[in-house]
Design an enzyme around this catalytic site. Structure first.
Site, short mmCIF file in Angstrom:
data_model
loop_
_atom_site.label_atom_id
_atom_site.label_comp_id
_atom_site.label_asym_id
_atom_site.label_seq_id
_atom_site.Cartn_x
_atom_site.Cartn_y
_atom_site.Cartn_z
N GLU A 43 2.70 7.01 -9.69
CA GLU A 43 2.86 8.49 -8.54
C GLU A 43 2.82 8.92 -9.94
OE1 GLU A 43 6.24 8.87 -6.10
OE2 GLU A 43 4.68 9.14 -4.72
N GLU A 66 1.03 4.00 -0.14
CA GLU A 66 2.93 3.62 0.55
C GLU A 66 3.04 4.78 1.70
OE1 GLU A 66 5.39 5.02 -2.52
OE2 GLU A 66 4.52 4.27 -3.87
C1 GLA Z 1 7.55 6.93 -3.88
C2 GLA Z 1 7.55 5.45 -5.33
C3 GLA Z 1 8.43 5.01 -4.48
C4 GLA Z 1 8.90 5.02 -3.88
C5 GLA Z 1 8.99 5.86 -2.32
C6 GLA Z 1 10.26 6.32 -1.54
O1 GLA Z 1 6.55 7.06 -3.21
O2 GLA Z 1 6.09 6.05 -5.56
O3 GLA Z 1 8.48 3.95 -5.52
O4 GLA Z 1 10.43 5.47 -4.77
O5 GLA Z 1 8.81 7.38 -3.04
O6 GLA Z 1 10.94 5.54 -1.07
#
Ligand code: GLA
Length: 560
Positions: free
Chosen positions: A137, A213
């Site tokens: 991210e 995700e």
């Molecule tokens: C983001 C991050 C993950 C995690 C989620 C929340 O998507 O990429 O590593 O922290 O948020 O759980």
């Protein structure tokens, strides 16, 4: 091709339990497991690498293969993941997550160690690793295409042949900062696949839609309500994803942020929010391996896209519910000779990082001059994150980052000894504060006056083996307690600490993590591999004050 994947973090489940969790993931209907790789677990000191126990990454790939699963690997170097500092080692100095050589050099050293180990397990070489992520991210943090390109090239140069990808929130801001030309872009979200994939497609019309995700649950902060998500609502969001593309459940199987490894967030006002020890995440397979209603709801949906293997027979064994008496109050301040890595004398207070310390506690001591007949406030500027304050050996109060910021102190003619036991909670793992320092960042004042001339004892608590239990101690403040849990046959348990306030628990020397009566987490998961037949040692470090009758309880069910 549709990828059906579920996240499980090898570093959050004991290796003995990997086959159980992986088998259950496979039975849910996915054929791939996704994991991060936490740099700070693998390289605790610069140049010192660990790949055993909870850090046995390759053992995890093999266990996944044995369960019939392919693997998606996300080696960071930054991983977020509600993990201390987002996986970045606390010893890093200088700017983070950009192409500054002070960051790239240690990243390259880590990649030199870790990437060839991942490469050896790729499908192209007879293994099961099918995809590798670049950063994590990145668009939520920065815009530095030189840095992203350095990472992607570094993966390829060290042998990665399977597809690379990035993952980001589905917004223009994040997708423009986090993606790389020629590298698959994926999106992270919890619902609204049509809209989310729509934004992704505007940026990447040729990339196959992949929700890297799918936030089908969520994590918890201390002092905030526990998160759950309705299984049917989550299953509908899953359908919406699968009608359009691929999925990775975040999380597929929950786990535990053992030891000091739970991270933290800050809210919109910058208020610090430490994350609890459990990483159950309300996942379809719980922290302790239970198949939850979500498991069955997802299995039904996944069954429309893949052949479902049978669900393994599972017998949930639990320790009998019982109370374990704890005794032997051992004051932390009377054990500094064994717990401290060496007293540092300095004019001004120092941070953990200046002391060469990553996690744990540090004890700061100085004298306040006297007489000061008016009660004046002792306060800490830049307290990360909590301090038990003692004046002439008597407990004077507790200070907290973003909370109670001072205690009133009078001093007699000869002055008074001031002791601060500073506890670091997890480093922020998301947003601009990643890389924050611990301990006392600015200084300690009596009213407006800075206090100078400190003795500082770093107490990293990386081992409690040398605790001198036979020592008679009298000091006030934080203290250790211990008791014996008799076990006939090792099984899972859930440890509750009724009447205790805040601290840490070890089972047979293994640091389970933090507890705090703020909740929402009430029980700490005690996985069976930590236990042996016969006597098992439980040690509690209570920071604020143990109950009159010091005991803990083993319960049959988690309370999160
Ligand atoms: C983001 C991050 C993950 C995690 C989620 C929340 O998507 O990429 O590593 O922290 O948020 O759980």
């Amino acid at each position: 091709m549709k990828v059906l994947s579920g996240a499980m973090h090898y570093f959050r489940t004991l290796p003995e339990q990997w086959p159980d969790r992986l088998g259950k993931l496979r039975a849910m209907g996915v054929d791939t497991v996704e994991t991060y790789v936490p740099w700070n677990l693998h390289e605790p000191r610069p140049g010192t690498f660990v790949f055993t126990g909870l850090a046995d990454m390759e053992g995890f790939f093999l266990a996944a293969g044995a369960a019939g699963l392919k693997v998606i690997v996300r080696p960071g170097p930054y991983i977020c993941a509600e993990w201390e500092n987002g996986g970045l080692p606390a010893w890093l100095q200088g700017p983070l997550r950009c192409h500054d050589p002070r960051f790239l050099e240690p990243v390259d050293r880590f990649f030199d160690e870790v990437v060839p180990r991942i490469a050896a397990h790729q499908v192209t070489r007879g293994g099961n690793v099918v995809m590798v992520q670049v950063e994590n991210e990145y668009g939520s943090y920065g815009a530095d295409p030189v840095y992203l390109r350095h990472l992607a090239d570094g993966l390829v140069r060290r042998g990665i042949e399977v597809p690379l990808f990035t993952s980001d929130g589905a917004t223009d801001l994040m997708l423009t900062g986090g993606t790389l030309p020629g590298v698959l872009a994926t999106a992270n979200f919890g619902s609204g696949a049509e809209r989310q994939f729509g934004v992704l497609a505007r940026h990447r019309p040729r990339d196959e839609p992949f929700c890297m995700e799918f936030w089908n649950g969520w994590f918890d902060h201390f002092g905030e309500p526990h998160h759950t998500r309705d299984p049917q609502d989550a299953a509908r969001a899953l359908e919406e994803i699968l009608e359009r593309g691929s999925v990775n459940f975040y999380m597929g199987a929950g786990g535990t942020s053992f030891g000091f490894f739970a991270g933290a967030n800050t809210d919109d006002e910058g208020v610090y929010q430490p994350t609890v020890t459990s990483y159950d995440y309300d996942a379809p397979i719980s922290e302790s391996g239970e198949l939850t209603p979500k498991f069955w709801a997802y299995r039904e949906v996944l069954g429309r896209y893949a052949e479902l293997p049978p669900v393994p027979e599972t017998v949930t064994e639990r320790l009998p519910e019982q109370r374990v008496e704890l005794g032997g109050r051992l004051a932390l301040l009377d054990c500094l000779d064994v717990l401290s890595t060496g007293t540092v004398r300095a004019a001004a207070t120092r941070t953990f990082e200046e002391l060469g310390q990553d996690y744990g506690l540090a004890v700061y001591r100085t004298r306040i001059p006297g007489p000061r007949e008016d009660a004046l406030e002792v306060s800490v500027r830049g307290l990360h994150d909590r301090a038990n304050v003692l004046v002439d050996g008597v407990v004077a109060g507790v200070l907290e980052r973003d909370g109670q910021c001072g205690v009133e102190v009078k001093t007699p003619a000869e002055g008074a000894e001031l002791t601060l036991v500073v506890e670091a909670m997890g480093r922020v793992n998301y947003g601009p504060l990643v890389g924050e320092r611990k301990g006392i960042l600015d200084g300690v004042r009596h009213e407006r006056q800075y206090l100078f001339g400190w003795e500082i004892d770093p107490v990293p608590l990386d081992s409690i083996e040398s605790l001198p239990w036979d020592r008679a101690t009298t000091a006030a403040g934080p203290a250790f307690y211990r008791g014996t849990l008799q076990v006939v046959r090792p099984a899972d348990g859930f440890l509750a600490l009724p009447g205790w306030v805040k601290g840490h628990v070890w089972v047979n020397g293994f640091h389970l993590g933090r507890y705090w009566d703020k909740g929402p987490q009430v029980t700490l998961y005690v996985p069976w591999p930590l236990l042996c037949e016969g006597a098992n040692e439980i040690v509690v470090l209570e920071m604020d004050g143990a109950p009159a009758h010091a005991s803990v309880e083993l319960r049959g069910e988690p309370q999160l």
